[in-house]
Design an enzyme around this catalytic site. Structure first.
Site, PDB file in Angstrom:
ATOM      1  N   GLN A  64      -7.294  12.946  -7.696  1.00 28.94           N
ATOM      2  CA  GLN A  64      -7.219  13.147  -6.253  1.00 28.94           C
ATOM      3  C   GLN A  64      -8.520  13.758  -5.731  1.00 28.94           C
ATOM      4  OE1 GLN A  64      -4.872  12.334  -4.086  1.00 28.94           O
ATOM      5  NE2 GLN A  64      -3.255  11.638  -5.468  1.00 28.94           N
ATOM      6  N   TYR A  90       2.253   4.280 -12.232  1.00 26.52           N
ATOM      7  CA  TYR A  90       0.881   4.422 -11.734  1.00 26.52           C
ATOM      8  C   TYR A  90       0.457   5.883 -11.956  1.00 26.52           C
ATOM      9  CZ  TYR A  90       2.457   0.174  -9.329  1.00 26.52           C
ATOM     10  OH  TYR A  90       2.991  -1.062  -9.024  1.00 26.52           O
ATOM     11  N   GLU A 122       0.300   3.477 -16.769  1.00 29.45           N
ATOM     12  CA  GLU A 122      -0.957   3.393 -16.035  1.00 29.45           C
ATOM     13  C   GLU A 122      -1.686   2.112 -16.414  1.00 29.45           C
ATOM     14  OE1 GLU A 122      -4.217   3.450 -13.952  1.00 29.45           O
ATOM     15  OE2 GLU A 122      -2.588   4.874 -13.570  1.00 29.45           O
ATOM     16  N   ASP A 161       3.661   6.321  -7.568  1.00 32.46           N
ATOM     17  CA  ASP A 161       2.421   6.687  -6.880  1.00 32.46           C
ATOM     18  C   ASP A 161       1.433   5.532  -6.979  1.00 32.46           C
ATOM     19  OD1 ASP A 161       0.362   8.006  -5.620  1.00 32.46           O
ATOM     20  OD2 ASP A 161      -0.154   9.251  -7.347  1.00 32.46           O
ATOM     21  N   CYS A 220      -0.596   6.742  -0.058  1.00 34.82           N
ATOM     22  CA  CYS A 220      -1.758   7.053   0.776  1.00 34.82           C
ATOM     23  C   CYS A 220      -1.956   6.012   1.873  1.00 34.82           C
ATOM     24  CB  CYS A 220      -3.019   7.149  -0.083  1.00 34.82           C
ATOM     25  SG  CYS A 220      -3.431   5.619  -0.954  1.00 34.82           S
TER      26      CYS A 220
END
Length: 436
Positions: free
Chosen positions: A261, A292, A316, A365, A392
């Protein structure tokens, strides 16, 4: 290009405001609702469905307009000088409280349009934010001008504009003596400065000989690496090509080109929000998934909650980041790190009847594009009681909420955070559950 006078309407997704001229929709940047402005068209054409434009003069200003903190990103000043503004601070001319209100409007509009939900959610300021909303980026990326100076792109343009500062970045990045160096032969520069005390780490993409030359000119105390983004290869020129990030009371290894992040407070804010939403099902022995997962920020919180009697499937897609996650969870047998595309890992788990097939909870995510219909369907099939969705992007989030609704699920709770001050971006954390 041509200049027009328009009256600005509502905010739109993507950092634009809607205006109209002779029946034509124009998406205007650097504006505010209700303003009368002169704009310069940046994209137009008789066959185009809509045009794009920048504000070059404000004829009637909105009360929420303030002086932009960064001259290089200020459309009024740059256009007056015959230049273009750099991207990355498109809300810098807006009072900060009103920035959050506008982001909330966009989130509500996307949820209503794409998910059929009428929901108003306040966008919260992050605790500990500087009053001016600056100094929050622990990572910053730069292009290089033809003259070899650090620069940034204008919005939707190949034009690179030299910069002498990056006010949104943390001080450990801003104070580096980078602005007068010759980066000729380098295509891109990425800098990361974690709170752990490591780094900063500078990645140099371009000719290796040029990277070695620039490395020799950078000050001591930095780690520097050559970066081949096409093949995801990072090789140390000095120091080490990875960083130690610290969050949720533990350290994480993050490769130089791995994901973390960018807001210095995002890991703690988002982890706390996810943990709170899933508290009713996170207990010893639970079986959960982090999809993710990156290097394992949420995986860490989940692993602690379910204990050694539980299981955490951590998925991932990036091979580099997945290797980091494997290293980060060595010695924690309850964590199963699985590299690969989420839909393929979930499908394989379902076929094998392994721990991923039936879950108590899921943390989702995804990247900006969202999860998509297939992943949503597979999550629902795995039988979780709750899903915490971190996003996001309001548009892909709202679309996926609609997909969950089509599977008989509801949006039970939603929080929104202003983790990107002076930009149009925001972060949401949602709780989804089967309809009761």
């Amino acid at each position: 290009m041509a200049a027009l006078e328009v009256t600005v309407g509502a905010v739109a997704h993507g950092g634009h405001f809607v205006a109209r001229h002779e029946g034509r929709v124009i998406f205007v940047r650097h504006a505010l609702p209700g303003e009368r402005v002169r704009v310069e068209l940046t994209e137009s054409g008789e066959d185009a469905h809509f045009w794009r434009a920048d504000v070059v003069e404000v004829l009637e200003a909105a009360p929420e307009r303030v002086t932009h903190f960064w001259p290089a990103a200020d459309s009024l000043r740059t256009h007056a000088a015959g230049e273009l503004p750099v991207g990355g601070a498109e809300f810098g001319h807006i009072e900060r409280g009103f920035q959050r209100e506008l982001k909330g409007r966009v989130l509500a509009e996307q949820l209503q349009r794409l998910a059929g939900l009428k929901l108003s959610t306040p966008v919260q300021e992050v605790p500990g934010e500087q009053p001016d909303g600056l100094g929050w980026r622990s990572r910053a990326g730069f292009a290089v001008t033809p003259e070899g100076r650090l620069g940034m792109h204008a919005h939707r343009s190949n034009t690179v504009i030299a910069v002498q500062d990056m006010p949104l970045a943390v001080q450990r990045i801003r104070s580096l003596p980078l602005w007068e160096l010759d980066f000729t032969g380098i295509e891109r520069v990425e800098i990361a400065a974690p709170d752990s005390g490591d780094g900063p780490l500078v990645l140099l993409a371009g000719a290796k000989a040029a990277a070695a030359r620039v490395s020799a000119e950078l000050p001591e105390g930095l780690s520097v690496a050559h970066w081949d983004p096409e093949h995801s290869r990072v090789s140390a020129l000095r120091g080490r090509p990875w960083l130690r990030e610290h969050a949720v009371d533990r350290d994480f290894r993050v490769s130089g080109d791995g994901f973390w992040q960018i807001h210095r407070s995002a890991p703690s804010v988002l982890s706390g929000a996810v943990s709170g939403l899933l508290s009713e099902v996170l207990r010893p022995g639970a079986r959960v998934a982090d999809l993710y997962a990156g290097v394992g920020l949420f995986t860490s919180m989940l692993a602690e909650a379910v204990g050694v009697t539980g299981e955490v499937l951590s998925v991932e897609g990036s091979p580099v980041t997945s290797k980091d996650a494997t290293r980060n969870f060595e010695g924690q047998p309850q964590v199963l790190v699985r590299p690969g595309r989420v839909e393929r890992v979930l499908a394989a788990a379902a076929r094998s009847g392994s721990s991923g097939s039936q879950l108590d909870a899921v943390v989702l995510d995804p990247p900006r594009a969202g999860a998509g219909k297939n992943v949503v369907r597979q999550i629902v099939a795995s039988g979780p009681q709750l899903v915490a969705y971190v996003s996001c992007d309001p548009a892909s989030f709202a679309r996926d909420v609609g997909y969950f609704a089509g599977q008989g699920w509801e949006l039970a709770e939603l929080r929104a955070f202003d983790l990107y001050p002076h930009t149009h971006h925001l972060e949401t954390v949602a709780l989804l559950r089967p309809n009761r």
